[in-house]
Design a protein around this motif. Structure first.
Motif, PDB file in Angstrom:
ATOM      1  N   LYS A 192       0.827  -1.210   0.000  1.00 38.06           N
ATOM      2  CA  LYS A 192       0.000   0.000   0.000  1.00 38.06           C
ATOM      3  C   LYS A 192       0.862   1.261   0.000  1.00 38.06           C
ATOM      4  O   LYS A 192       0.633   2.192  -0.771  1.00 38.06           O
ATOM      5  CB  LYS A 192      -0.933   0.008   1.214  1.00 38.06           C
ATOM      6  CG  LYS A 192      -2.087  -0.974   1.124  1.00 38.06           C
ATOM      7  CD  LYS A 192      -2.964  -0.897   2.367  1.00 38.06           C
ATOM      8  CE  LYS A 192      -4.160  -1.832   2.274  1.00 38.06           C
ATOM      9  NZ  LYS A 192      -4.995  -1.788   3.514  1.00 38.06           N
ATOM     10  N   HIS A 193       1.873   1.303   0.883  1.00 34.54           N
ATOM     11  CA  HIS A 193       2.717   2.494   0.983  1.00 34.54           C
ATOM     12  C   HIS A 193       3.619   2.651  -0.238  1.00 34.54           C
ATOM     13  O   HIS A 193       3.851   3.769  -0.709  1.00 34.54           O
ATOM     14  CB  HIS A 193       3.552   2.429   2.260  1.00 34.54           C
ATOM     15  CG  HIS A 193       2.777   2.721   3.508  1.00 34.54           C
ATOM     16  ND1 HIS A 193       2.456   3.998   3.897  1.00 34.54           N
ATOM     17  CD2 HIS A 193       2.242   1.891   4.441  1.00 34.54           C
ATOM     18  CE1 HIS A 193       1.765   3.960   5.022  1.00 34.54           C
ATOM     19  NE2 HIS A 193       1.617   2.688   5.373  1.00 34.54           N
ATOM     20  N   LEU A 194       4.147   1.543  -0.739  1.00 31.65           N
ATOM     21  CA  LEU A 194       5.034   1.604  -1.901  1.00 31.65           C
ATOM     22  C   LEU A 194       4.287   2.111  -3.137  1.00 31.65           C
ATOM     23  O   LEU A 194       4.782   2.987  -3.866  1.00 31.65           O
ATOM     24  CB  LEU A 194       5.621   0.214  -2.160  1.00 31.65           C
ATOM     25  CG  LEU A 194       6.756   0.114  -3.184  1.00 31.65           C
ATOM     26  CD1 LEU A 194       7.951   0.950  -2.744  1.00 31.65           C
ATOM     27  CD2 LEU A 194       7.162  -1.352  -3.359  1.00 31.65           C
ATOM     28  N   HIS A 195       3.094   1.595  -3.363  1.00 30.27           N
ATOM     29  CA  HIS A 195       2.303   2.038  -4.508  1.00 30.27           C
ATOM     30  C   HIS A 195       1.833   3.484  -4.325  1.00 30.27           C
ATOM     31  O   HIS A 195       1.804   4.261  -5.294  1.00 30.27           O
ATOM     32  CB  HIS A 195       1.106   1.108  -4.715  1.00 30.27           C
ATOM     33  CG  HIS A 195       1.476  -0.241  -5.258  1.00 30.27           C
ATOM     34  ND1 HIS A 195       0.652  -0.989  -6.076  1.00 30.27           N
ATOM     35  CD2 HIS A 195       2.605  -0.990  -5.107  1.00 30.27           C
ATOM     36  CE1 HIS A 195       1.238  -2.123  -6.397  1.00 30.27           C
ATOM     37  NE2 HIS A 195       2.423  -2.154  -5.807  1.00 30.27           N
ATOM     38  N   ALA A 196       1.474   3.839  -3.078  1.00 28.83           N
ATOM     39  CA  ALA A 196       1.048   5.216  -2.817  1.00 28.83           C
ATOM     40  C   ALA A 196       2.191   6.196  -3.046  1.00 28.83           C
ATOM     41  O   ALA A 196       1.980   7.312  -3.549  1.00 28.83           O
ATOM     42  CB  ALA A 196       0.529   5.340  -1.389  1.00 28.83           C
ATOM     43  N   PHE A 197       3.409   5.794  -2.684  1.00 31.11           N
ATOM     44  CA  PHE A 197       4.580   6.637  -2.934  1.00 31.11           C
ATOM     45  C   PHE A 197       4.755   6.901  -4.429  1.00 31.11           C
ATOM     46  O   PHE A 197       4.954   8.036  -4.865  1.00 31.11           O
ATOM     47  CB  PHE A 197       5.832   5.966  -2.356  1.00 31.11           C
ATOM     48  CG  PHE A 197       7.121   6.424  -2.977  1.00 31.11           C
ATOM     49  CD1 PHE A 197       7.648   7.668  -2.671  1.00 31.11           C
ATOM     50  CD2 PHE A 197       7.806   5.614  -3.890  1.00 31.11           C
ATOM     51  CE1 PHE A 197       8.834   8.102  -3.250  1.00 31.11           C
ATOM     52  CE2 PHE A 197       8.975   6.038  -4.480  1.00 31.11           C
ATOM     53  CZ  PHE A 197       9.495   7.285  -4.160  1.00 31.11           C
ATOM     54  N   ALA A 198       4.671   5.838  -5.224  1.00 28.02           N
ATOM     55  CA  ALA A 198       4.843   5.991  -6.675  1.00 28.02           C
ATOM     56  C   ALA A 198       3.781   6.919  -7.253  1.00 28.02           C
ATOM     57  O   ALA A 198       4.075   7.758  -8.120  1.00 28.02           O
ATOM     58  CB  ALA A 198       4.787   4.630  -7.358  1.00 28.02           C
ATOM     59  N   ARG A 199       2.549   6.803  -6.765  1.00 30.68           N
ATOM     60  CA  ARG A 199       1.485   7.686  -7.247  1.00 30.68           C
ATOM     61  C   ARG A 199       1.690   9.127  -6.784  1.00 30.68           C
ATOM     62  O   ARG A 199       1.500  10.081  -7.552  1.00 30.68           O
ATOM     63  CB  ARG A 199       0.127   7.177  -6.763  1.00 30.68           C
ATOM     64  CG  ARG A 199      -0.308   5.857  -7.377  1.00 30.68           C
ATOM     65  CD  ARG A 199      -1.748   5.501  -7.026  1.00 30.68           C
ATOM     66  NE  ARG A 199      -2.136   4.256  -7.695  1.00 30.68           N
ATOM     67  CZ  ARG A 199      -2.146   3.067  -7.110  1.00 30.68           C
ATOM     68  NH1 ARG A 199      -1.805   2.951  -5.829  1.00 30.68           N
ATOM     69  NH2 ARG A 199      -2.500   1.998  -7.780  1.00 30.68           N
TER      70      ARG A 199
END
Length: 321
Positions: free
Chosen positions: A34-41
Motif C-alpha cells: 500500500k505504501h510503496l504504490h502510494a509513494f509511486a502515485r
C-alpha cells in the motif's frame, strides 16, 4: 485479475497476499504494498526514475560483501535503522525523552571478538592515540546489577577505520568480548576513537553528495550486550567533544548516550602509560525480554584496501578532520 486500470494493480497484489499463511508476514506485506504504490502515485514516479532506483538497489547488493555492508549503511543514512531501534526499545512513544541504552548496530560488527578479561586491552596492533580506560555497568530497569552479561565492544581507530576495513590493522584490533562481574561491571583499555566519514564509494556516498549532506559520524564506541532473560541491545557511546554530535550522518546520537571523556595527566590504571590518558564510565540498562543476536553485517577483513577507504581518506583530508 486482468488489469483494466492503474488502481487495480494495488488491489491485485494485495489480493494475492491472502495466500500467505503467516499472519504477521501478511500484515507487513499488505502495508508495504500500500505504501510503496502510494509513494509511486504521490511523486508520479517516471520510468527513468524507476530504472535509476532499481539500479541503486542492485548496486547496494553488489557492494555488500564479507567486509562491507552497503545496505545497512543506507538504512542508517535514511534514519530507518534509528527509527526501528527506538520503536523497539524504551517506551516507544512519539514525544517522550529518549532514555534507552539501545542504539544503532552499524555496519561493522563481527562475530568472534576475542574473549578478554575485565580490565584487559583491546588494542591488538600498533595503534597510536591517547590511551583510554572504560568502565561500564549493566543494570536492569530497577537498578539491580546484571552479572554474567556478555558485552561485545568495538570501535574505529583514531584514523577513522575499523579493522575489517584496514589491512594494516591486526585481526580483531579494537574489538573484544567481556563478561560482567557480580556487580554488573566490565572494564577495558583502548585508544580514544575519532569521528570518521562513512564509506563514500557507493550509493550512500552518491546520496549524501546529491543532498549536500556531510558524511561524518561523531566519535563513538559500540557495545552489544546479551543476557538471557533481557532484550539484547546494541549501543553506541558518543564523545562529548565531537563537533558532529548534532549532525550525525546516521542520525544515531541521543543525549542519553553522550559520554564525557575525562583527561588525566598522572598515574594511569596501567603502569606502562605515561603522559596524558582519558577515561569515562557509563551505565547500560537492559529491559526484560527476548535475548537474540543480529546477523553480522560483516564477517572478515578486507584482503586489500577497498576503494571506499581511499575515498574516505580523501574526504577527511579535504575537510581537515
Amino acid at each position: 485479475m486482468i488489469i483494466e486500470n492503474q488502481l487495480q494493480v494495488t488491489d491485485a497484489v494485495i489480493d494475492e497476499l491472502r495466500r500467505a499463511k503467516n499472519p504477521r508476514l501478511r500484515e507487513i506485506m499488505t502495508s508495504l504494498i500500500k505504501h510503496l504504490h502510494a509513494f509511486a502515485r504521490e511523486v508520479k514516479l517516471t520510468e527513468p526514475e524507476f530504472n535509476a532506483g532499481i539500479n541503486i538497489v542492485a548496486r547496494m547488493g553488489q557492494l555488500t560483501n564479507e567486509s562491507h555492508n552497503e545496505v545497512r549503511l543506507m538504512a542508517g543514512s535514511l534514519g530507518l535503522s534509528m527509527l526501528v531501534c527506538l520503536l523497539n526499545n524504551g517506551d516507544g512513544s512519539d514525544n517522550s525523552e529518549i532514555t534507552t541504552s539501545a542504539n544503532l548496530l552499524g555496519p561493522f560488527w563481527r562475530e568472534g571478538s576475542p574473549v578478554t578479561p575485565n580490565g584487559g586491552s583491546i588494542v591488538r596492533s600498533d595503534t597510536p592515540g591517547m590511551p583510554l580506560f572504560v568502565k561500564g555497568y549493566v543494570r536492569d530497569t530497577q537498578g539491580n546489577p546484571i552479572a554474567d552479561a556478555e558485552v561485545d565492544v568495538w570501535h574505529a581507530s583514531p584514523v577513522g577505520l575499523y579493522e575489517n576495513q584496514d589491512p594494516e590493522q591486526a585481526e580483531m584490533n579494537l574489538r573484544g568480548k567481556f563478561r560482567t562481574d557480580k556487580d554488573g561491571m566490565f572494564a577495558f583499555r583502548s585508544i580514544k576513537p575519532a569521528g570518521y566519514p562513512v564509506p563514500m564509494g557507493g550509493p550512500v556516498g552518491d546520496l549524501l553528495t546529491a543532498l549536500d549532506r556531510h558524511p561524518f559520524r561523531p566519535a563513538h564506541i559500540h557495545a552489544l550486550i546479551h543476557k538471557p532473560g533481557f532484550k539484547t541491545i546494541t549501543s553506541q557511546l558518543y564523545s562529548h567533544d565531537d563537533p558532529k554530535l548534532d549532525s550525525d550522518a546516521q542520525f544515531g546520537v541521543t543525549r542519553a548516550l553522550v559520554v564525557t571523556y575525562v583527561e588525566h595527566d598522572g598515574p594511569a590504571p596501567d603502569a606502562d602509560v605515561k603522559g596524558m590518558w582519558c577515561s569515562f564510565e557509563h551505565t547500560f540498562v537492559l529491559e526484560p525480554g527476548e535475548a537474540w543476536l543480529p546477523t553480522p553485517p560483516v564477517s572478515k577483513k578486507a584482503g586489500e584496501t577497498p576503494d571506499y577507504v581511499d575515498a574516505a581518506r580523501d574526504v577527511r583530508a579535504k575537510t581537515h578532520v
